[in-house]
Motif scaffolding. Structure first.
Motif, PDB file in Angstrom:
ATOM      1  N   GLU A  96      43.790  30.736  61.718  1.00 62.92           N
ATOM      2  CA  GLU A  96      42.561  30.010  62.274  1.00 62.92           C
ATOM      3  C   GLU A  96      42.292  28.857  61.170  1.00 62.92           C
ATOM      4  OE1 GLU A  96      39.275  32.788  62.264  1.00 62.92           O
ATOM      5  OE2 GLU A  96      39.914  33.808  64.256  1.00 62.92           O
ATOM      6  N   ILE A  97      41.857  27.645  61.725  1.00 61.92           N
ATOM      7  CA  ILE A  97      41.663  26.486  61.206  1.00 61.92           C
ATOM      8  C   ILE A  97      40.388  26.072  61.349  1.00 61.92           C
ATOM      9  CG2 ILE A  97      42.532  24.200  60.721  1.00 61.92           C
ATOM     10  CD1 ILE A  97      45.278  24.672  61.891  1.00 61.92           C
ATOM     11  N   GLU A  98      39.623  25.609  60.162  1.00 58.17           N
ATOM     12  CA  GLU A  98      38.191  25.393  60.299  1.00 58.17           C
ATOM     13  C   GLU A  98      38.065  24.072  60.053  1.00 58.17           C
ATOM     14  OE1 GLU A  98      35.628  28.962  58.994  1.00 58.17           O
ATOM     15  OE2 GLU A  98      34.135  27.181  58.574  1.00 58.17           O
ATOM     16  N   THR A  99      37.579  22.940  60.863  1.00 55.60           N
ATOM     17  CA  THR A  99      37.551  21.867  60.356  1.00 55.60           C
ATOM     18  C   THR A  99      35.935  21.261  60.285  1.00 55.60           C
ATOM     19  OG1 THR A  99      37.897  21.344  62.853  1.00 55.60           O
ATOM     20  CG2 THR A  99      39.893  21.118  61.504  1.00 55.60           C
ATOM     21  N   PRO A 100      35.777  20.175  59.745  1.00 59.98           N
ATOM     22  CA  PRO A 100      34.417  19.841  59.598  1.00 59.98           C
ATOM     23  C   PRO A 100      34.090  19.101  61.100  1.00 59.98           C
ATOM     24  CG  PRO A 100      36.054  18.476  58.294  1.00 59.98           C
ATOM     25  CD  PRO A 100      36.871  19.511  58.613  1.00 59.98           C
ATOM     26  N   ALA A 101      35.245  18.412  61.410  1.00 59.06           N
ATOM     27  CA  ALA A 101      34.827  17.386  62.574  1.00 59.06           C
ATOM     28  C   ALA A 101      35.721  17.676  63.711  1.00 59.06           C
ATOM     29  CB  ALA A 101      34.344  16.004  62.113  1.00 59.06           C
ATOM     30  N   ARG A 126      41.432  20.878  51.681  1.00 57.79           N
ATOM     31  CA  ARG A 126      40.197  20.642  51.989  1.00 57.79           C
ATOM     32  C   ARG A 126      39.453  21.436  53.365  1.00 57.79           C
ATOM     33  NH1 ARG A 126      39.730  14.610  52.859  1.00 57.79           N
ATOM     34  NH2 ARG A 126      41.945  14.869  53.493  1.00 57.79           N
ATOM     35  N   TRP A 127      40.132  21.980  53.934  1.00 67.06           N
ATOM     36  CA  TRP A 127      39.739  22.775  55.330  1.00 67.06           C
ATOM     37  C   TRP A 127      40.037  24.490  54.962  1.00 67.06           C
ATOM     38  CZ3 TRP A 127      42.624  20.083  59.964  1.00 67.06           C
ATOM     39  CH2 TRP A 127      42.027  18.799  60.158  1.00 67.06           C
ATOM     40  N   LYS A 128      39.138  25.324  55.766  1.00 69.20           N
ATOM     41  CA  LYS A 128      39.233  26.478  55.725  1.00 69.20           C
ATOM     42  C   LYS A 128      40.554  27.106  56.508  1.00 69.20           C
ATOM     43  CE  LYS A 128      35.056  27.947  53.743  1.00 69.20           C
ATOM     44  NZ  LYS A 128      33.806  28.160  53.646  1.00 69.20           N
ATOM     45  N   LEU A 129      41.278  27.829  55.936  1.00 65.85           N
ATOM     46  CA  LEU A 129      42.129  28.815  56.839  1.00 65.85           C
ATOM     47  C   LEU A 129      41.961  30.179  56.632  1.00 65.85           C
ATOM     48  CD1 LEU A 129      43.538  25.907  56.703  1.00 65.85           C
ATOM     49  CD2 LEU A 129      45.677  26.902  56.497  1.00 65.85           C
ATOM     50  N   HIS A 130      41.812  30.904  57.738  1.00 64.78           N
ATOM     51  CA  HIS A 130      41.758  32.275  57.861  1.00 64.78           C
ATOM     52  C   HIS A 130      43.058  32.949  58.370  1.00 64.78           C
ATOM     53  CE1 HIS A 130      37.494  31.356  56.831  1.00 64.78           C
ATOM     54  NE2 HIS A 130      37.682  30.282  57.926  1.00 64.78           N
ATOM     55  N   LEU A 168      51.783  22.643  48.811  1.00 63.65           N
ATOM     56  CA  LEU A 168      52.153  22.571  50.230  1.00 63.65           C
ATOM     57  C   LEU A 168      51.233  22.404  51.090  1.00 63.65           C
ATOM     58  CD1 LEU A 168      55.442  25.028  49.957  1.00 63.65           C
ATOM     59  CD2 LEU A 168      55.440  22.757  50.800  1.00 63.65           C
ATOM     60  N   SER A 169      49.999  23.192  50.967  1.00 65.23           N
ATOM     61  CA  SER A 169      48.913  22.985  51.805  1.00 65.23           C
ATOM     62  C   SER A 169      48.285  21.456  51.835  1.00 65.23           C
ATOM     63  CB  SER A 169      47.649  23.745  51.398  1.00 65.23           C
ATOM     64  OG  SER A 169      48.016  25.358  51.279  1.00 65.23           O
ATOM     65  N   SER A 199      58.295  26.598  60.684  1.00 69.11           N
ATOM     66  CA  SER A 199      57.328  25.836  59.816  1.00 69.11           C
ATOM     67  C   SER A 199      56.331  25.158  60.723  1.00 69.11           C
ATOM     68  CB  SER A 199      58.174  24.699  59.076  1.00 69.11           C
ATOM     69  OG  SER A 199      58.640  23.707  60.137  1.00 69.11           O
ATOM     70  N   PHE A 200      55.065  25.125  60.129  1.00 72.11           N
ATOM     71  CA  PHE A 200      54.064  24.691  60.853  1.00 72.11           C
ATOM     72  C   PHE A 200      53.392  23.623  60.001  1.00 72.11           C
ATOM     73  CE2 PHE A 200      49.747  24.686  62.440  1.00 72.11           C
ATOM     74  CZ  PHE A 200      49.834  24.672  63.904  1.00 72.11           C
ATOM     75  N   ARG A 201      53.135  22.486  60.402  1.00 70.92           N
ATOM     76  CA  ARG A 201      52.036  21.750  59.539  1.00 70.92           C
ATOM     77  C   ARG A 201      51.067  20.743  60.520  1.00 70.92           C
ATOM     78  NH1 ARG A 201      54.642  17.111  55.953  1.00 70.92           N
ATOM     79  NH2 ARG A 201      56.765  16.742  56.691  1.00 70.92           N
ATOM     80  N   VAL A 202      50.003  20.176  59.902  1.00 68.67           N
ATOM     81  CA  VAL A 202      49.086  19.507  60.686  1.00 68.67           C
ATOM     82  C   VAL A 202      49.094  18.031  59.877  1.00 68.67           C
ATOM     83  CG1 VAL A 202      46.785  19.610  61.400  1.00 68.67           C
ATOM     84  CG2 VAL A 202      47.660  21.648  60.954  1.00 68.67           C
TER      85      VAL A 202
END
Lengths: 716, 425
Positions: free
Chosen positions: A628-633, A712-716, A544-545, A697-700
């Motif tokens: 928290e969503i960590e994005t590369p850019a 591929r991203w980090k979620l905290h 699902l991620s 529900s929540f999605r990006v």
């Protein structure tokens, strides 16, 4: 004849009379003109654009009265819905006022006016409303007009006319329904029979009975039989028994339902003695277990010794449901003479039923039952023997295992549970002696046999899980969908699967753990299963991620919510989030209630997080969730949010969207464009709950709506 | 050599198997599963809108059949269950399913009576949402069906099952505020709606079945689903929606489950616009005799009470007052009642472990549930009579034994509602 008046006086008197008449006429004209003006003004107010003026006009309708009905009926067709509705309610006010106690004269006038509206040209709306109003206040004089609507071209009008006649009391409406019945199409006749049956008068019952014979088509005949039953009419017994005696094209189940209805009414309202044979017949022949249970319930009231024989006979019923009730009633028997009566019942009972009677007797008087139990302990009938041994406390002999298994499998219901207890007791003895194979076998067998007792099944499952046998995990996994044992089974599966995984078989372990992690178990169980999967290197949230869903959040416990203002109120997490310092995740208090932060996680099939099962307080509350969503850019994206009920969303301290609404859940219902910065992005959601379901529900996704793979991203 | 297990070790292992997992508790005060029944029942769920889906939270493992006239509701509920269960659009087919022990009815109000009676006649126990019935006749039929068929019927006014209702009942019945002479119930206003044109129902909705026994009206999204409650012919406004909660707690506290008022006098302000017709504001006075007390409903209530919460009741006794906010799942008594410990021999109200759980327990024990149907019907009667008095614009004298309005034929015609064919009760 002389009046004693002089001609002059007489002339004066005539003059006065004439003048008075002239003045009266003109005052009547004046009054009439005044009334017309009043009516006009009233109608102007009904048509007003101003909501409050229209509202006040409704109350005025009472003052204007019957004269307002015709013009109001015209206004009911106004294209402005508010005007049409005001007109409708104004008439209804007039109708109810006329219907008040003591308002009979006015009622007559209003009914006459309403009847006048029921012309063939009247619209559907007018016909339906007028018929309904006549149902409220109409009498005999309204019946013919209503009856005419039974042949209207519109089926809703015809049906409403029937309902109106059903509502108007009196012989005229019965006669109209009888006429309607005769002239109605075959398919509609049952409705008329039902309306007549509701009336319940002797006239109506006599008409109905005519349709209860064999020559009547089945659907209509059944309706007649049902109506006779509903009326509690004694003549219905013969008709129903005739219908049950041979195939009639009617459902026997439904006929038995009506037979019992009639028996109940006869018992309650006519003569209990006359109902008894009906119940006996139903107990013997009714096809459904619940119908026989019903008959037993009514024929054998709690605590009554009179029905002892019937209770004993019911112990032999094919259905466990009936036997259960018989056993309960038997054990609940009280009063003087119950033990001798039970002894006699024991002597008279067929062999197969003796065990149940013996147990009932032991429950009433253990001492009195002991001699009989001693004798029965040597009996050849295994069920009787088991019952007797349980009374004597001698059931734990391992040599009894075969006998116990037999009785547990096919013995009488009353003894089966005792035998299962015996089987489990012996399995427990095996376990304590370290004989894991026989212990596992005994507990597994007990688990299968103990279908009727959850306590026994739970005990058996615990025994299986602790037996140390490697087959135990499969037995537990089979119980994951069990309504009662699922939780215990899930915990057992996790424990045993972890051992398997750590033993090197991660594939097999993950298979079991996935079942638990994706099941609807307690949150602690689900989280434990997910953690166990992570421990063996399989993240269950990954699929699902990859579709962009965030299913792991920090969440507050529920905060009380009291309407729109309260939803707008910024509670501690929201205030902190929009401040420089950010959320501190410390517990806090709102009034007397402590609000705590914890992680929630759910392995959902469609990305929806079902909140309702997570919290005890699930009405008029809200929660905050944080990730928290960590994005590369830096990137422009869409947040797609579904929520039941409303929601609010903030990103990096700034509000993005607030939607105060009561609604059901729909995936991706709110689409919120946002920009994620390089590095850590903080998301706060507020999820509202009114009543009922509660989820979000929540999605990006990217700006084109394509899901972003969050693995591929980090979620905290 | 076989390893022997001691009895103590065996018991420890079998009873505390879960303990070995050392599972973390996520929400100590709100964890799921704590209310889950531990006995086996199989339930059928009729009506899967907001409330119906909410029930699936508790009954998720027990749900063995689903039914809704809206395919979208049905599919959504099925996905929440996460396993195969039969789905129906016609509740009569669900009642035909033999393995169901009970049904949960969470439909709009106008269906409660018929479904409850038919479920009882099909040998199922019933959990029916509040308010129990739409008319007095329906209520009688429901009580009668439960009694005749020996069924356990619980009405979904869950406030009674809260610990605060229990405490409030103890506090008051132990005489802490003296004899109660007035129960003052309050609520905020009914909403005012708008208009949408009548039209064709969406393809997933069986509109004729949705209307069911009620007289025919064309489809309008302002009528359907959640909105039904704002229409007098289908729902009946806050007095039915929330009044059924507040009154239920009041009857629980006042021990008035088997009686009713002797008079009802209601006034109200209709909405100034829109399709919805429930009065926005409302005042009702119910008088009870033997013992004599008065129950009032004000909508909106006094500001000082509204400030405490949207709805609730203030109990006025000879020696003081007690406020109980809410009345549904969120029932909150004042601290003095919460902290109160009843002395030995003090009043012992019915104690419920949770409303749904109580129903399940009673299905197994065959004992009377806390909000049994008789009580549910008596509570609903208050709502029905309040709305009737408002609608007719006059005070009603009520005979609580015969359950008839005294000397008012028109009012009595409202006590029953003729149903569209083929529906009956």
């Amino acid at each position: 004849m002389t009046t004693g008046q002089t001609p002059g006086r007489r002339a004066r008197r005539y003059l006065i009379t004439i003048l008075a008449a002239l003045l009266g006429a003109s005052s009547m004209d004046f009054a009439s003109a005044q009334e017309d003006a009043d009516l006009k003004a009233f109608l102007t107010r009904v048509r007003s654009e101003d909501d409050n003026v229209r509202l006040a006009a409704r109350d005025e309708a009472l003052r204007i009265g019957v004269r307002a009905i015709d013009p109001l009926a015209d206004l009911m067709l106004d294209t402005r819905r508010d005007v049409a509705i005001t007109a409708r309610w104004s008439i209804e006010k007039i109708v109810h006022h006329a219907g008040r106690p003591g308002g009979s004269e006015e009622r007559g006038e209003v009914c006459a006016k309403l009847r006048g509206l029921l012309t063939p040209e009247a619209t559907l709306l007018i016909k339906l409303e007028v018929l309904t109003w006549l149902g409220y206040i109409g009498g005999d004089r309204s019946v013919p007009v209503v009856a005419r609507q039974l042949s209207d071209s519109n089926r809703h009008v015809r049906e409403t006319a029937r309902l109106t006649l059903e509502r108007i009391p009196g012989r005229a409406s019965i006669a109209a329904l009888q006429t309607g019945l005769e002239s109605a199409e075959e398919s509609v006749k049952p409705r008329f029979l039902y309306s007549l049956g509701k009336n319940g008068s002797p006239d109506a019952v006599a008409t109905i009975a005519k349709y209860a014979g064999e020559k009547t088509p089945p659907a209509l005949r059944f309706e007649a039989l049902e109506c006779l039953a509903r009326a509690g009419a004694l003549e219905g017994v013969a008709h129903l028994e005739a219908a049950l005696a041979k195939p009639s094209g009617m459902s026997p189940e439904r006929l038995w339902g009506e037979y019992l209805r009639l028996a109940d009414l006869i018992q309650d309202k006519v003569d209990a003695g006359k109902a008894a044979p009906l119940y006996r017949r139903a107990l013997a022949d009714a096809p459904h277990d619940y119908q026989r249970e019903h008959a037993l319930h009514r024929a054998c009231p709690e605590g009554s010794l009179k029905s002892l024989n019937l209770l004993v006979a019911s112990l032999g019923d094919a259905s466990a449901r009936v036997r259960k009730l018989a056993t309960r009633r038997l054990r609940g028997l009280g009063g003087v003479g119950v033990v001798p009566a039970l002894k006699k019942a024991y002597d008279d009972a067929p062999r197969a039923l003796r065990s149940a009677v013996l147990l009932a007797m032991a429950k009433r008087d253990a001492k009195a039952s002991r001699p009989l139990a001693e004798e029965a302990a040597e009996a050849s009938d295994p069920a009787l023997r088991v019952a007797a041994l349980s009374i004597l406390g001698r059931l734990n002999d391992p040599e009894l295992e075969d006998t116990l298994l037999k009785v547990a499998g096919d013995g009488p219901a009353a003894v089966r549970s005792i035998a299962i207890d015996g089987v489990l007791g012996i399995a427990q003895a095996h376990a304590m002696a370290g004989r894991s194979g026989p212990a596992f076998a005994g507990f597994s067998r007990g688990l299968e046999l103990a279908a009727a007792s959850d306590a026994q099944r739970s005990r058996a499952l615990a025994g299986v899980l602790s037996s140390g046998d490697k087959r135990a995990i499969d037995v537990a996994a089979e119980r994951l969908a069990d309504p009662v044992l699922a939780g215990e089974a899930a915990r057992g599966v996790i424990d045993l699967a972890l051992k398997i995984g750590k033993g090197g078989d991660a594939e097999r372990s993950a298979k079991y753990l996935q079942k638990v992690a994706s099941g609807r178990f307690a949150q602690d169980v689900v989280v434990a299963a997910m953690d166990a999967m992570i421990a063996i290197g399989r993240d269950p949230l990954a699929p699902l991620s990859r579709q962009g869903f965030v299913l792991r959040w920090q969440s507050t416990s529920p905060i009380r919510h009291r309407g729109a203002d309260s939803f707008d109120h910024a509670h501690v997490p929201e205030r902190q989030f929009t401040s420089k310092d950010g959320i501190d995740f410390q517990d806090f208090e709102i009034g007397p209630r402590r609000v705590i932060w914890r992680e929630i996680r759910q392995l959902s099939s469609d990305g929806m997080l079902d909140l309702a099962p997570l919290f005890r307080r699930t009405s008029n509350v809200l929660i905050y969730t944080y990730v928290e969503i960590e994005t590369p850019a830096a990137q422009d994206i869409l947040f797609k949010i579904g929520s039941d009920d409303g929601m609010g969303c903030w990103l990096n301290g700034k509000p993005l969207k607030k939607n105060y609404v009561m609604r059901g859940f729909k995936l991706d219902e709110d689409i919120v464009p946002a920009r994620l910065e390089k590095g850590t992005n903080k998301v706060l959601l507020k999820v509202l709950q009114g009543d009922g379901g509660w989820a979000f529900s929540f999605r990006v996704t990217d700006r084109d709506g394509k899901p972003i793979d969050l693995t591929r991203w980090k979620l905290h | 050599m076989r390893k022997k297990t001691s009895r103590r070790l065996f018991l420890k292992r079998s009873a505390c198997l879960g303990g070995a997992l050392a599972l973390p508790a996520i929400f100590p005060d709100g964890i799921l599963g704590q209310n889950a029944p531990n006995q086996k029942v199989r339930t059928g769920h009729i009506g899967l809108g907001g409330m119906g889906t909410g029930h699936l939270g508790f009954f998720k493992d027990y749900a063995s059949a689903l039914c809704d006239v809206d395919q979208a509701h049905l599919d959504r509920a099925a996905s929440r269950i996460g396993r195969y269960v039969p789905k129906y659009k016609d509740f009569r087919r669900l009642l035909d399913q033999k393995d169901l022990d009970g049904v949960i009815i969470a439909t709009p109000d106008h269906w409660h009576g018929i479904m409850c009676v038919l479920a009882c006649e099909a040998g199922k126990d019933v959990y029916v949402q509040k308010p129990a019935c739409k008319t007095i006749e329906e209520g009688r039929a429901m009580v009668d069906a439960a009694r005749r068929n020996n069924r356990i019927v619980q009405v979904g006014s869950q406030g009674r099952s809260t610990s605060d209702a229990f405490k409030a009942s103890q506090y008051i019945n132990d005489g802490n505020i003296g004899k109660i002479n007035h129960v003052e119930c309050w609520h905020y206003n009914n909403p005012v709606g708008g208009f949408k044109p009548d039209g064709e129902p969406p393809s997933e909705l069986d509109w004729d079945m949705w209307i069911g026994p009620n007289r025919y009206v064309p489809y309008n999204s302002e009528r359907v689903h959640f909105n039904f409650r704002w229409l007098l012919d289908f729902g009946g406004g806050q007095i039915r929606d929330r009044g059924a909660h507040v009154f239920s707690v009041a009857f629980f506290v006042m021990q008035s489950d088997f009686t009713g008022p002797v008079s009802v006098d209601a006034t109200g302000r209709p909405p100034e616009k829109g399709l919805w017709d429930c009065p926005t504001e409302m005042e009702i006075r119910y008088e009870f005799k033997n013992p004599d007390w008065v129950l009032t409903w004000t909508q909106p209530g006094p500001k000082e009470l509204i400030k405490l919460g949207g709805f609730g009741a203030r109990y006025h006794g000879d020696d003081g007052t007690l406020i109980v906010r809410g009345g549904d799942g969120g029932t909150h008594a004042e601290e003095k009642a919460k902290k109160y410990e009843s002395p030995p021999g003090g009043y012992a109200p019915y104690r419920s472990p949770g409303h749904e759980r109580n129903w399940v327990d009673c299905m197994i024990s065959r004992k009377r549930p806390i909000m049994h149907i008789e009580s549910g019907v008596r509570v609903a009667s208050l709502c029905i009579l309040g709305n009737l008095s408002y609608r007719l614009g006059r005070k009603l004298q009520w005979d609580p034994v015969a359950e008839r309005v005294v000397g008012d034929e028109e009012a009595n015609r409202f006590l029953a509602q003729p149903y569209r064919s083929p529906w009956r009760i």
